[in-house]
Design an enzyme around this catalytic site. Structure first.
Site, short mmCIF file in Angstrom:
data_model
loop_
_atom_site.label_atom_id
_atom_site.label_comp_id
_atom_site.label_asym_id
_atom_site.label_seq_id
_atom_site.Cartn_x
_atom_site.Cartn_y
_atom_site.Cartn_z
N SER A 162 0.83 -1.20 0.00
CA SER A 162 0.00 0.00 0.00
C SER A 162 0.87 1.26 0.00
O SER A 162 1.66 1.46 -0.91
CB SER A 162 -0.97 -0.04 1.19
OG SER A 162 -2.00 0.91 1.03
N ASP A 261 -9.45 -5.03 -5.14
CA ASP A 261 -8.86 -3.81 -4.58
C ASP A 261 -9.13 -2.63 -5.50
O ASP A 261 -8.92 -2.73 -6.72
CB ASP A 261 -7.35 -4.03 -4.43
CG ASP A 261 -6.64 -2.88 -3.72
OD1 ASP A 261 -7.31 -1.92 -3.30
OD2 ASP A 261 -5.41 -2.97 -3.60
N HIS A 293 -7.76 -5.53 -0.66
CA HIS A 293 -6.51 -4.85 -0.34
C HIS A 293 -5.88 -5.43 0.93
O HIS A 293 -6.54 -5.57 1.96
CB HIS A 293 -6.80 -3.35 -0.13
CG HIS A 293 -5.59 -2.50 0.00
ND1 HIS A 293 -4.77 -2.20 -1.07
CD2 HIS A 293 -5.05 -1.87 1.07
CE1 HIS A 293 -3.79 -1.41 -0.67
NE2 HIS A 293 -3.93 -1.20 0.63
#
Length: 323
Positions: A162, A261, A293
């Site tokens: 991320s 995601d 995610h």
């Protein structure tokens, strides 16, 4: 970083609501909803991986993970950057500690994970600076005995999930633009990387329409980097807008995306624009369909999490994979 949020009995207006992760109030107060007590470094009885904390000369906290190694055995080094939208999460949390402990064991690599400063207490580029400082500390200045005794400095990798994937890309770009040799970093691994842009690509418009906060990425970036004149098209956040992308400072890239995601299409697009930029290297993308995610941190024993782990291990050990 783990720092318990204060409570306030006075009702405040919420300006960013990303429950169950964080809420930002109009006053500037940040409520981090995922905070848990940090895990202490230790010797894991199952994997035999040892961990301990250290601090760079500039005061950046890092956690080291050393697999069970014979004396003077040299292994690759992995510098890791945790996720959390630059706002929450910690490398000292149970899920990151456990994931990196297992990764060190599976891949037989030395891991240095960075506890960088976070927004809103420290706006960008503070996190970038901390991670760059940690890289310099490890590669050029570290006198830490585990690093001296066990790191093969011809095999140094960067990895993050991320926001941490964004940071890994930033550091590789910084190295390339400064003209350092591309073999200084053997490769980067971007797990569900946090990239964005003003123009919707792929299925982003449809995905964002289903979200409770469709402009979340725009809001987070404006909050994290308010001095950016380009907004979400800042090259730090949208690599496609970086005129220096071809100078990415490594020759191998692995991008991991999750099918459900909302950042998925940005990961795929990253490969497309990197290839078109004229960068002279190899980039591979692996997709785990039907996953959300950072699923591998929440469900480390799932089939797709194990599959993702095998891909990361193979990338870190190309010679072993070729056998």
């Amino acid at each position: 970083m783990y720092a318990p949020s204060s409570t306030n009995t006075i009702e405040e207006k919420v300006v960013i609501d990303y429950t169950p992760y964080f809420r930002l109030f109009e006053s500037g107060r940040m409520e981090r909803l995922t905070e848990v007590p940090p895990v202490q470094p230790s010797l894991d009885p199952k994997t035999k991986v040892e961990s301990k904390d250290a601090t760079t000369k500039e005061g950046v906290l890092v956690r080291l993970f050393k697999p069970n190694l014979p004396k003077n055995k040299k292994v690759p080094l992995l510098l890791y950057f945790h996720g959390g939208a630059f706002i929450f999460e910690s490398t000292l949390s149970p899920k990151y500690h456990n994931y990196l402990n297992n990764l060190a064991s599976e891949a037989q690599v030395m891991i240095v994970s960075v506890e960088y400063r976070q927004v809103p207490e420290h706006r960008l580029p503070a996190a970038y600076h901390d991670c760059c400082n940690a890289l310099n500390w490890v590669v050029f200045h570290a006198k830490e005995v585990w690093i001296k005794d066990h790191v093969d400095f011809t095999k140094v990798y960067l990895m993050g999930d991320s926001a941490g994937g964004n940071i890994a890309h930033y550091l590789a770009m910084r190295l390339g633009v400064k003209g350092l040799p591309c073999d200084l970093i053997s490769g980067i691994i971007l797990v569900h990387p946090m990239f964005w842009g003003k123009q919707r690509i792929g299925n982003e418009a449809a995905r964002c329409s289903l979200m409770s906060a469709p402009d979340l990425a725009d809001q987070v970036w404006a909050f994290a980097c308010p001095t950016s004149s380009d907004g979400v098209d800042d090259p730090w956040f949208n690599p496609a807008r970086d005129p220096n992308l071809r100078r990415l400072g490594c020759k191998r890239v692995l991008v991991l995306v999750a099918g459900n995601d909302f950042l998925r299409d940005r990961g795929l697009y990253y490969k497309e624009v990197l290839v078109k930029s004229g960068w002279q290297g190899r980039v591979d993308v692996v997709e785990c369909k039907g996953e959300n995610h950072a699923f591998h941190l929440r469900k480390p024993s799932s089939v797709n999490s194990v599959y993702l782990m095998t891909k990361v291990v193979a990338f870190l050990n190309p010679q072993r994979s070729a056998l």
